[in-house]
Design a protein around this motif. Sequence first.
Motif, PDB file in Angstrom:
ATOM      1  N   PRO A 118     -43.387  77.216 -42.094  1.00 39.36           N
ATOM      2  CA  PRO A 118     -44.714  76.958 -41.675  1.00 39.36           C
ATOM      3  C   PRO A 118     -45.326  78.000 -40.858  1.00 39.36           C
ATOM      4  O   PRO A 118     -46.832  78.202 -40.968  1.00 39.36           O
ATOM      5  CB  PRO A 118     -44.492  75.786 -40.670  1.00 39.36           C
ATOM      6  CG  PRO A 118     -43.338  75.077 -41.273  1.00 39.36           C
ATOM      7  CD  PRO A 118     -42.386  76.151 -41.435  1.00 39.36           C
ATOM      8  N   SER A 119     -44.911  78.550 -40.022  1.00 37.29           N
ATOM      9  CA  SER A 119     -45.448  79.802 -39.361  1.00 37.29           C
ATOM     10  C   SER A 119     -45.915  80.854 -40.318  1.00 37.29           C
ATOM     11  O   SER A 119     -46.915  81.291 -40.096  1.00 37.29           O
ATOM     12  CB  SER A 119     -44.511  80.378 -38.213  1.00 37.29           C
ATOM     13  OG  SER A 119     -44.415  79.348 -37.298  1.00 37.29           O
TER      14      SER A 119
ATOM     15  N   LEU B   8     -41.719  82.494 -31.414  1.00 41.57           N
ATOM     16  CA  LEU B   8     -41.774  81.123 -31.271  1.00 41.57           C
ATOM     17  C   LEU B   8     -40.420  80.431 -31.010  1.00 41.57           C
ATOM     18  O   LEU B   8     -39.624  80.631 -31.774  1.00 41.57           O
ATOM     19  CB  LEU B   8     -42.709  80.359 -32.818  1.00 41.57           C
ATOM     20  CG  LEU B   8     -42.442  78.893 -32.688  1.00 41.57           C
ATOM     21  CD1 LEU B   8     -43.372  78.502 -31.538  1.00 41.57           C
ATOM     22  CD2 LEU B   8     -42.922  78.537 -33.982  1.00 41.57           C
ATOM     23  N   HIS B   9     -40.402  80.009 -30.011  1.00 44.70           N
ATOM     24  CA  HIS B   9     -39.292  79.284 -29.590  1.00 44.70           C
ATOM     25  C   HIS B   9     -39.230  77.734 -29.386  1.00 44.70           C
ATOM     26  O   HIS B   9     -40.353  77.148 -28.703  1.00 44.70           O
ATOM     27  CB  HIS B   9     -38.520  79.818 -28.278  1.00 44.70           C
ATOM     28  CG  HIS B   9     -37.166  79.544 -27.973  1.00 44.70           C
ATOM     29  ND1 HIS B   9     -36.178  79.772 -28.256  1.00 44.70           N
ATOM     30  CD2 HIS B   9     -36.832  78.434 -26.852  1.00 44.70           C
ATOM     31  CE1 HIS B   9     -34.979  79.456 -27.815  1.00 44.70           C
ATOM     32  NE2 HIS B   9     -35.417  78.537 -27.075  1.00 44.70           N
TER      33      HIS B   9
ATOM     34  N   GLY C  98     -45.657  74.028 -34.370  1.00 42.69           N
ATOM     35  CA  GLY C  98     -45.632  75.475 -33.623  1.00 42.69           C
ATOM     36  C   GLY C  98     -46.266  76.594 -34.490  1.00 42.69           C
ATOM     37  O   GLY C  98     -46.885  77.667 -34.007  1.00 42.69           O
ATOM     38  N   ALA C  99     -46.494  76.245 -36.087  1.00 44.36           N
ATOM     39  CA  ALA C  99     -47.048  77.208 -36.635  1.00 44.36           C
ATOM     40  C   ALA C  99     -48.683  77.304 -36.087  1.00 44.36           C
ATOM     41  O   ALA C  99     -49.090  78.587 -36.251  1.00 44.36           O
ATOM     42  CB  ALA C  99     -47.158  76.706 -37.990  1.00 44.36           C
ATOM     43  N   GLY C 100     -49.201  76.427 -36.141  1.00 46.52           N
ATOM     44  CA  GLY C 100     -50.775  76.383 -35.605  1.00 46.52           C
ATOM     45  C   GLY C 100     -50.586  77.159 -33.957  1.00 46.52           C
ATOM     46  O   GLY C 100     -51.561  77.712 -33.664  1.00 46.52           O
ATOM     47  N   LEU C 101     -49.721  76.716 -33.248  1.00 45.62           N
ATOM     48  CA  LEU C 101     -49.575  77.462 -31.776  1.00 45.62           C
ATOM     49  C   LEU C 101     -49.486  79.110 -32.068  1.00 45.62           C
ATOM     50  O   LEU C 101     -50.303  79.714 -31.569  1.00 45.62           O
ATOM     51  CB  LEU C 101     -48.393  76.881 -31.071  1.00 45.62           C
ATOM     52  CG  LEU C 101     -48.548  77.073 -29.501  1.00 45.62           C
ATOM     53  CD1 LEU C 101     -49.907  76.501 -28.956  1.00 45.62           C
ATOM     54  CD2 LEU C 101     -47.243  76.658 -28.808  1.00 45.62           C
TER      55      LEU C 101
ATOM     56  N   GLY D  53     -40.526  70.756 -26.643  1.00 42.35           N
ATOM     57  CA  GLY D  53     -41.840  71.486 -26.881  1.00 42.35           C
ATOM     58  C   GLY D  53     -41.434  72.696 -27.451  1.00 42.35           C
ATOM     59  O   GLY D  53     -40.186  73.282 -28.127  1.00 42.35           O
ATOM     60  N   MET D  54     -42.464  73.500 -27.598  1.00 46.46           N
ATOM     61  CA  MET D  54     -42.301  75.012 -28.119  1.00 46.46           C
ATOM     62  C   MET D  54     -43.257  75.866 -27.438  1.00 46.46           C
ATOM     63  O   MET D  54     -44.074  75.537 -26.601  1.00 46.46           O
ATOM     64  CB  MET D  54     -42.951  74.958 -29.671  1.00 46.46           C
ATOM     65  CG  MET D  54     -44.386  74.556 -29.359  1.00 46.46           C
ATOM     66  SD  MET D  54     -44.980  73.705 -30.911  1.00 46.46           S
ATOM     67  CE  MET D  54     -44.553  71.810 -30.326  1.00 46.46           C
ATOM     68  N   SER D  55     -42.648  77.345 -27.350  1.00 43.43           N
ATOM     69  CA  SER D  55     -42.980  78.274 -26.403  1.00 43.43           C
ATOM     70  C   SER D  55     -43.367  79.461 -27.261  1.00 43.43           C
ATOM     71  O   SER D  55     -42.645  79.774 -28.092  1.00 43.43           O
ATOM     72  CB  SER D  55     -42.480  78.426 -25.291  1.00 43.43           C
ATOM     73  OG  SER D  55     -41.919  77.314 -24.548  1.00 43.43           O
ATOM     74  N   VAL D  56     -44.525  80.025 -27.214  1.00 39.99           N
ATOM     75  CA  VAL D  56     -44.797  81.409 -27.687  1.00 39.99           C
ATOM     76  C   VAL D  56     -44.754  82.381 -26.643  1.00 39.99           C
ATOM     77  O   VAL D  56     -45.402  82.289 -25.550  1.00 39.99           O
ATOM     78  CB  VAL D  56     -46.150  81.655 -28.382  1.00 39.99           C
ATOM     79  CG1 VAL D  56     -46.177  82.950 -29.200  1.00 39.99           C
ATOM     80  CG2 VAL D  56     -46.185  80.566 -29.586  1.00 39.99           C
TER      81      VAL D  56
END
Length: 324
Positions: free
Chosen positions: A32-33, A122-123, A188-191, A148-151
């Motif tokens: 997706p990313s 992206l983690h 996460g892709a949008g983030l 969650g997710m972190s960039v």
Amino acid sequence: MTSRGVPAAVGQNRRVTRLRLLFAGSPAAAVPSLAALAGGPHAVEAVITRPPTPQGRKRVLTPTPVEVEAERLGLEVLHARSLTPLTDELVARQVDLGVIVAFGGLIREPLLSAPRLGWINLHFSLLPAYRGAAPVQRAIMAGDTRTGMSVFRLTAGLDEGELLAQRAQPIGAHDTAGSLLERLATDGAGLVASVVDALADGTATATPQQGTPSFAPKLTRDDGRVTFTSCVATVSARVRGTTPEPGAFAELDDGTTVKLLEVAIAHDAPALEPGRLTVQAGAALVGTADRPLELIRVQPAGKQAMRAVDWMRGLRDAAERRFR
């Protein structure tokens, strides 16, 4: 759910400076990313992914999901198990930014600082929680209700860099590592795309990670071994956290291995001795330290996946059988 580290303007219509990107990733969680970045205003100059590997019983040489997507998008693909052997080639490309999603391995100098804006990752955790290879699996196995997710900016250390964005997600009672990772990868892709846009126009902000780190080492097959002397919530969490990989399994009293594909906590069922098997009211149950666990789908050794109740009814001396 909220994000931090990305300005409110990100994601709204505005003019964004076009960046030249490198993308590194291999599994489905990275697709997706890649799709989001390729569909945005920036130029993905090359995609680095692991080489094709033999898959299935016939050992058919199969490309990674990221390679399949890159080919669909018409992007150049470079094969590598680590980025180090490609250092000279990637440095020479003089790109603006590198993006990594689920590629694995650390990036070392001079490649680390070769892109003008560095590298971002992206983690799939709320860093500094669960640094390492298996953050989603370990969070479920620990019984967490939130992840969650972190960039973040890549540094020489393991998942230690400054945060550029972070977004929380709940962990549902029925989430497996597979279903949760799929959801985090999509969101996460949008983030990631928002952070890349913010880096392009100079509005990104970076903040140090706060709190005591925890770590999420890669799972081994033995992490999927299930015993039933713990409470049902702990047993369920281990099964869900190791599904689909490396896969949850238990051993019967005769040593036969049974894969546990789908389970649920049984409500309003009488207690059973840990490991004891029974069928009650059409449900296949196994005892734990407190309430029983319902087995929904299993795969006995050498057989196809099946409904657990059908498997249990077909066991010889079923009333006397138990898991170790």
